[in-house]
Design a protein around this motif. Structure first.
Motif, PDB file in Angstrom:
ATOM      1  N   GLY A   1     -15.578 -10.348 -36.509  1.00  0.00           N
ATOM      2  CA  GLY A   1     -14.782 -10.372 -37.726  1.00  0.00           C
ATOM      3  C   GLY A   1     -15.520  -9.649 -38.834  1.00  0.00           C
ATOM      4  O   GLY A   1     -16.315  -8.740 -38.587  1.00  0.00           O
ATOM      5  N   SER A   2     -15.301 -10.071 -40.068  1.00  0.00           N
ATOM      6  CA  SER A   2     -16.000  -9.450 -41.186  1.00  0.00           C
ATOM      7  C   SER A   2     -16.143 -10.445 -42.332  1.00  0.00           C
ATOM      8  O   SER A   2     -15.383 -11.407 -42.442  1.00  0.00           O
ATOM      9  CB  SER A   2     -15.254  -8.204 -41.673  1.00  0.00           C
TER      10      SER A   2
ATOM     11  N   LEU B   1     -13.811 -14.291 -45.432  1.00  0.00           N
ATOM     12  CA  LEU B   1     -14.282 -14.293 -44.051  1.00  0.00           C
ATOM     13  C   LEU B   1     -13.073 -14.161 -43.149  1.00  0.00           C
ATOM     14  O   LEU B   1     -12.122 -14.936 -43.256  1.00  0.00           O
ATOM     15  CB  LEU B   1     -15.028 -15.596 -43.742  1.00  0.00           C
ATOM     16  N   THR B   2     -13.091 -13.144 -42.290  1.00  0.00           N
ATOM     17  CA  THR B   2     -12.013 -12.933 -41.335  1.00  0.00           C
ATOM     18  C   THR B   2     -12.597 -13.021 -39.933  1.00  0.00           C
ATOM     19  O   THR B   2     -13.581 -12.347 -39.625  1.00  0.00           O
ATOM     20  CB  THR B   2     -11.370 -11.542 -41.533  1.00  0.00           C
ATOM     21  N   MET B   3     -12.009 -13.889 -39.106  1.00  0.00           N
ATOM     22  CA  MET B   3     -12.435 -14.062 -37.717  1.00  0.00           C
ATOM     23  C   MET B   3     -11.185 -14.121 -36.857  1.00  0.00           C
ATOM     24  O   MET B   3     -10.442 -15.108 -36.915  1.00  0.00           O
ATOM     25  CB  MET B   3     -13.224 -15.355 -37.537  1.00  0.00           C
TER      26      MET B   3
ATOM     27  N   SER C   1      -8.391 -16.280 -41.546  1.00  0.00           N
ATOM     28  CA  SER C   1      -9.152 -15.789 -42.692  1.00  0.00           C
ATOM     29  C   SER C   1      -9.263 -16.901 -43.733  1.00  0.00           C
ATOM     30  O   SER C   1      -8.371 -17.733 -43.871  1.00  0.00           O
ATOM     31  CB  SER C   1      -8.529 -14.531 -43.295  1.00  0.00           C
ATOM     32  N   VAL C   2     -10.405 -16.899 -44.423  1.00  0.00           N
ATOM     33  CA  VAL C   2     -10.687 -17.886 -45.467  1.00  0.00           C
ATOM     34  C   VAL C   2     -11.185 -17.124 -46.694  1.00  0.00           C
ATOM     35  O   VAL C   2     -12.022 -16.235 -46.577  1.00  0.00           O
ATOM     36  CB  VAL C   2     -11.770 -18.892 -45.016  1.00  0.00           C
TER      37      VAL C   2
ATOM     38  N   THR D   1     -13.089 -20.229 -78.773  1.00  0.00           N
ATOM     39  CA  THR D   1     -11.837 -20.968 -78.611  1.00  0.00           C
ATOM     40  C   THR D   1     -11.562 -21.378 -77.177  1.00  0.00           C
ATOM     41  O   THR D   1     -10.807 -22.299 -76.938  1.00  0.00           O
ATOM     42  CB  THR D   1     -10.646 -20.123 -79.104  1.00  0.00           C
ATOM     43  N   ASP D   2     -12.145 -20.671 -76.195  1.00  0.00           N
ATOM     44  CA  ASP D   2     -11.904 -20.990 -74.794  1.00  0.00           C
ATOM     45  C   ASP D   2     -13.186 -20.882 -73.989  1.00  0.00           C
ATOM     46  O   ASP D   2     -13.998 -19.976 -74.205  1.00  0.00           O
ATOM     47  CB  ASP D   2     -10.863 -20.040 -74.182  1.00  0.00           C
ATOM     48  N   ASP D   3     -13.358 -21.801 -73.047  1.00  0.00           N
ATOM     49  CA  ASP D   3     -14.461 -21.798 -72.090  1.00  0.00           C
ATOM     50  C   ASP D   3     -13.852 -22.198 -70.746  1.00  0.00           C
ATOM     51  O   ASP D   3     -13.863 -23.361 -70.372  1.00  0.00           O
ATOM     52  CB  ASP D   3     -15.561 -22.768 -72.515  1.00  0.00           C
ATOM     53  N   ARG D   4     -13.283 -21.225 -70.060  1.00  0.00           N
ATOM     54  CA  ARG D   4     -12.491 -21.483 -68.856  1.00  0.00           C
ATOM     55  C   ARG D   4     -13.309 -21.281 -67.585  1.00  0.00           C
ATOM     56  O   ARG D   4     -14.150 -20.397 -67.520  1.00  0.00           O
ATOM     57  CB  ARG D   4     -11.295 -20.539 -68.817  1.00  0.00           C
ATOM     58  N   GLU D   5     -12.972 -22.091 -66.587  1.00  0.00           N
ATOM     59  CA  GLU D   5     -13.585 -21.970 -65.270  1.00  0.00           C
ATOM     60  C   GLU D   5     -12.525 -22.292 -64.227  1.00  0.00           C
ATOM     61  O   GLU D   5     -11.761 -23.244 -64.391  1.00  0.00           O
ATOM     62  CB  GLU D   5     -14.760 -22.936 -65.154  1.00  0.00           C
ATOM     63  N   ALA D   6     -12.475 -21.494 -63.159  1.00  0.00           N
ATOM     64  CA  ALA D   6     -11.478 -21.713 -62.108  1.00  0.00           C
ATOM     65  C   ALA D   6     -12.122 -21.541 -60.740  1.00  0.00           C
ATOM     66  O   ALA D   6     -12.999 -20.692 -60.558  1.00  0.00           O
ATOM     67  CB  ALA D   6     -10.321 -20.731 -62.266  1.00  0.00           C
ATOM     68  N   ASN D   7     -11.682 -22.354 -59.786  1.00  0.00           N
ATOM     69  CA  ASN D   7     -12.152 -22.289 -58.411  1.00  0.00           C
ATOM     70  C   ASN D   7     -10.949 -22.339 -57.484  1.00  0.00           C
ATOM     71  O   ASN D   7      -9.992 -23.059 -57.753  1.00  0.00           O
ATOM     72  CB  ASN D   7     -13.082 -23.461 -58.090  1.00  0.00           C
ATOM     73  N   GLY D   8     -11.022 -21.589 -56.397  1.00  0.00           N
ATOM     74  CA  GLY D   8      -9.907 -21.580 -55.461  1.00  0.00           C
ATOM     75  C   GLY D   8     -10.357 -21.410 -54.028  1.00  0.00           C
ATOM     76  O   GLY D   8     -11.454 -20.915 -53.749  1.00  0.00           O
ATOM     77  N   LEU D   9      -9.499 -21.833 -53.112  1.00  0.00           N
ATOM     78  CA  LEU D   9      -9.744 -21.733 -51.673  1.00  0.00           C
ATOM     79  C   LEU D   9      -8.415 -21.460 -50.996  1.00  0.00           C
ATOM     80  O   LEU D   9      -7.403 -22.091 -51.319  1.00  0.00           O
ATOM     81  CB  LEU D   9     -10.335 -23.046 -51.137  1.00  0.00           C
ATOM     82  N   SER D  10      -8.404 -20.510 -50.065  1.00  0.00           N
ATOM     83  CA  SER D  10      -7.185 -20.255 -49.310  1.00  0.00           C
ATOM     84  C   SER D  10      -7.544 -20.003 -47.848  1.00  0.00           C
ATOM     85  O   SER D  10      -8.601 -19.457 -47.536  1.00  0.00           O
ATOM     86  CB  SER D  10      -6.400 -19.092 -49.900  1.00  0.00           C
ATOM     87  N   ILE D  11      -6.640 -20.431 -46.970  1.00  0.00           N
ATOM     88  CA  ILE D  11      -6.819 -20.290 -45.528  1.00  0.00           C
ATOM     89  C   ILE D  11      -5.519 -19.745 -44.964  1.00  0.00           C
ATOM     90  O   ILE D  11      -4.435 -20.194 -45.336  1.00  0.00           O
ATOM     91  CB  ILE D  11      -7.132 -21.654 -44.872  1.00  0.00           C
TER      92      ILE D  11
END
Length: 188
Positions: free
Chosen positions: A45-46, A73-75, A79-80, A96-106
């Motif tokens: 994969g890669s 990651l692709t196998m 893919s993830v 005025t803003d202090d933003r943080e974002a986290n994400g996960l996809s499968i």
């Protein structure tokens, strides 16, 4: 005026840098940005890793700074993707803003024209906290199944839900909901 340089890909690595001069002496909005990426083969994969950062000058209330990074990651049929982003708007007492974002996809290709996928993400703004310490926060989840019915004809079912808490963001209201959507596409 803007100057950008992007390196040629070298063994899976690539980088870029950009600088922009706003051309005004009184209200500067000069910008600098840079990015890096690296892709490598991995067990059939890669793995791709990417990072970028950007900053814009200006009056204290208008300065911005942001960064993003993620990996894919692709196998085989799977893919993830994991990702993180952060941004600040304003500087010092004018922030005025202090933003943080986290994400996960499968996602996974089941074969026979069937693909399934799911994702989740959460974003917060710590500058919009209430006196009780509750920050402005948005969460979302999605699931999707697609099926190739026939050549050129595809059906997709998507489910999406979200929840938004306004924290101390006075221009907004708390909200939540969900939607299920069926999409049929045809290509000739």
């Amino acid at each position: 005026n803007k100057l950008t340089y992007i390196t040629p890909a070298m063994g899976g690595f690539q980088a870029g840098y950009s600088i922009a001069d706003s051309g005004t002496a009184t209200q500067s909005t000069d910008q600098t940005a840079m990015g890096l990426s690296y892709t490598m083969p991995m067990a059939g994969g890669s793995l791709a890793v990417k990072y970028n950062k950007q900053a814009t000058d200006g009056a204290a209330a208008d300065e911005t700074e942001s960064s993003n990074y993620g990996a894919k990651l692709t196998m085989g049929a799977a893919s993830v993707i994991v990702a993180h982003g952060a941004s600040k708007i304003g500087a010092g007492a004018s922030q005025t803003d202090d933003r943080e974002a986290n994400g996960l996809s499968i996602s996974y290709n089941l074969g026979g024209g069937v693909n399934v996928g799911a994702s989740t993400m959460e974003a917060t703004d710590d500058k919009d906290k209430t006196t009780a310490g509750v920050a402005e926060k948005y969460t979302a989840n999605a699931a999707e199944v697609s099926y190739a019915v026939a050549p050129g004809l595809k059906a997709k079912v998507t489910y999406y839900d979200y929840d938004y808490k306004r924290g101390n963001e006075t221009a907004s209201v708390d909200d939540s909901g969900s939607i299920t959507q069926v999409t049929i596409t045809a290509a000739f």
